[in-house]
Design a protein around this motif. Structure first.
Motif, PDB file in Angstrom:
ATOM      1  N   GLU A 144      51.344  29.374  43.940  1.00  0.00           N
ATOM      2  CA  GLU A 144      51.382  30.791  43.630  1.00  0.00           C
ATOM      3  C   GLU A 144      50.261  31.538  44.335  1.00  0.00           C
ATOM      4  O   GLU A 144      49.215  30.975  44.635  1.00  0.00           O
ATOM      5  N   LYS A 145      50.491  32.805  44.542  1.00  0.00           N
ATOM      6  CA  LYS A 145      49.508  33.648  45.218  1.00  0.00           C
ATOM      7  C   LYS A 145      48.348  33.959  44.275  1.00  0.00           C
ATOM      8  O   LYS A 145      48.568  34.288  43.111  1.00  0.00           O
ATOM      9  N   HIS A 146      47.125  33.853  44.774  1.00  0.00           N
ATOM     10  CA  HIS A 146      45.955  34.157  43.947  1.00  0.00           C
ATOM     11  C   HIS A 146      45.876  35.653  43.668  1.00  0.00           C
ATOM     12  O   HIS A 146      46.254  36.479  44.510  1.00  0.00           O
ATOM     13  N   ALA A 147      45.338  35.983  42.466  1.00  0.00           N
ATOM     14  CA  ALA A 147      45.189  37.391  42.110  1.00  0.00           C
ATOM     15  C   ALA A 147      44.114  38.041  42.982  1.00  0.00           C
ATOM     16  O   ALA A 147      43.157  37.385  43.418  1.00  0.00           O
ATOM     17  N   GLU A 148      44.312  39.282  43.244  1.00  0.00           N
ATOM     18  CA  GLU A 148      43.364  40.024  44.082  1.00  0.00           C
ATOM     19  C   GLU A 148      42.042  40.213  43.349  1.00  0.00           C
ATOM     20  O   GLU A 148      42.020  40.515  42.153  1.00  0.00           O
ATOM     21  N   ASP A 149      40.938  40.012  44.034  1.00  0.00           N
ATOM     22  CA  ASP A 149      39.607  40.189  43.461  1.00  0.00           C
ATOM     23  C   ASP A 149      39.299  41.678  43.372  1.00  0.00           C
ATOM     24  O   ASP A 149      39.093  42.349  44.385  1.00  0.00           O
ATOM     25  N   ALA A 150      39.282  42.206  42.118  1.00  0.00           N
ATOM     26  CA  ALA A 150      39.074  43.639  41.915  1.00  0.00           C
ATOM     27  C   ALA A 150      37.703  43.949  41.338  1.00  0.00           C
ATOM     28  O   ALA A 150      37.477  45.037  40.799  1.00  0.00           O
ATOM     29  N   ARG A 151      36.779  43.002  41.473  1.00  0.00           N
ATOM     30  CA  ARG A 151      35.469  43.222  40.862  1.00  0.00           C
ATOM     31  C   ARG A 151      34.662  44.301  41.569  1.00  0.00           C
ATOM     32  O   ARG A 151      33.773  44.902  40.977  1.00  0.00           O
ATOM     33  N   ARG A 152      34.928  44.547  42.836  1.00  0.00           N
ATOM     34  CA  ARG A 152      34.190  45.572  43.577  1.00  0.00           C
ATOM     35  C   ARG A 152      35.069  46.774  43.903  1.00  0.00           C
ATOM     36  O   ARG A 152      34.733  47.583  44.757  1.00  0.00           O
TER      37      ARG A 152
END
Length: 360
Positions: free
Chosen positions: A2-10
């Motif tokens: 599965e595709k990894h979730a997008e890093d939205a921390r920044r």
């Protein structure tokens, strides 16, 4: 895979901090009913806007201490760290996500040096009055208990001191009642020995925090602690608090709590307490005030070979309780031993006038 979730921390976002706090959060409920205008009026004279740096909002400092106690945070240092990362705490303080939270040293200095010592009591009374005005308090039944709070003191750093033993609250009352009984019997009154030096005792005093006391109870670890003697009603509202060192017995601090509650809530009808408060003085004081003491059953505290309470019989002619030894000033002998002493005690009992009450 599965595709990894997008890093939205920044990821940059525009959001209202009010949206991040749940609608049913405890701090929202408190903020809805509290008013702080009286606090600003009370504390404004302590600040000077014309000299020095601008001061921190005093209500914010008080809110930080309130957060510490509401959520059981051990120290102001940790409270400062929690307020820095907790969105709900920032919302309650009125700070956005980028503002610096007041340092814990600022809070400590304000309460130790700037704010008056009675401020905490005034805040407590203000909140309790709001609950009373909204008819949320039912003081008909009062519950009293003590909780030990561990002090920030090293138990290995202490010194022994010789101190005067404090006289018990009921000593003077007891002496007066005894003298009244002695006067009826034609005996000399017992005088108070003011000239004698008070009895001495040894006390373990912490060199780190001299106000706390060494707490030892059963299998608990020896530690320096305080004890908060609290009185509350059936809905959980605290009515009075008395803080003492941890080595003070519950029954010793009871009088201050009881007097505080009854002076403010004379409509109190019953007082429920644990076995630590089950003493003759406490029961007597409550009953004489026309209230009901609610105390648990406790086993007798006599030796194994002593007479049991059910061994005594009531004598209607003398209007007293007669012990198995015949009614004399009862020695606590074993059943096999007191039989040999019964004749002389019985003879002594009948020699006394019938008008005089026998007490074992």
């Amino acid at each position: 895979m599965e595709k990894h979730a997008e890093d939205a921390r920044r990821k940059a976002m525009v959001i209202d901090i009010d949206m991040l706090v749940p609608k049913d959060h405890l701090l929202r409920k408190i903020e809805k009913v509290m008013d702080y205008d009286w606090l600003y009026e009370r504390l404004n004279p302590l600040y000077n806007d014309k000299v020095g740096r601008p001061g921190t909002d005093p209500v914010v400092l008080i809110k930080m201490v309130l957060i510490q106690h509401l959520f059981g945070i051990p120290s102001l240092r940790q409270t400062w760290r929690e307020c820095d990362v907790n969105v709900a705490y920032r919302w309650f303080l009125g700070y956005d996500l980028l503002e610096h939270i007041p340092h814990f040293a600022t809070v400590s200095y304000a309460f130790c040096n700037r704010f008056p010592a009675e401020l905490s009591v005034e805040i407590f009374d203000h909140i309790l009055n709001k609950a009373l005005n909204n008819r949320m308090v039912d003081p008909s039944v009062v519950f009293i208990d003590g909780t030990h709070i561990k002090a920030s003191a090293n138990k290995k750093k202490f010194q022994k001191e010789q101190v005067n033993k404090a006289a018990k609250v009921y000593d003077e009352v007891l002496r007066k009642e005894v003298n009244e009984e002695r006067a009826k019997l034609g005996k000399k009154e017992i005088e108070d020995k003011d000239d004698d030096e008070p009895p001495k005792g040894e006390k373990t005093v912490s060199t780190t925090d001299p106000d706390c006391g060494m707490f030892v109870k059963g299998e608990h670890e020896r530690q320096f602690a305080y004890e908060a003697h609290t009185a509350c009603e059936r809905h959980g509202f605290v009515l009075a608090v008395e803080v003492t060192p941890g080595n003070i017995h519950d029954s010793v601090a009871w009088d201050a709590v009881y007097d505080s509650v009854c002076s403010r809530f004379p409509e109190a009808e019953a007082l429920a307490m644990d076995a630590g408060y089950k003493t003759p003085w406490i029961a007597r004081k409550i009953l004489r005030d026309g209230r009901i003491p609610v105390l648990p059953y406790t086993r007798r505290h006599t030796k194994k070979y002593a007479f049991k309470p059910w061994d005594y019989q009531y004598n209607e002619a003398l209007d007293c309780m007669v012990c198995p030894a015949g009614g004399a000033a009862a020695p606590h002998y074993h059943r096999q031993k007191w039989k040999t002493h019964l004749p002389q005690y019985a003879e002594r009992m009948y020699e006394l006038p019938l008008q005089r009450k026998m007490r074992c």
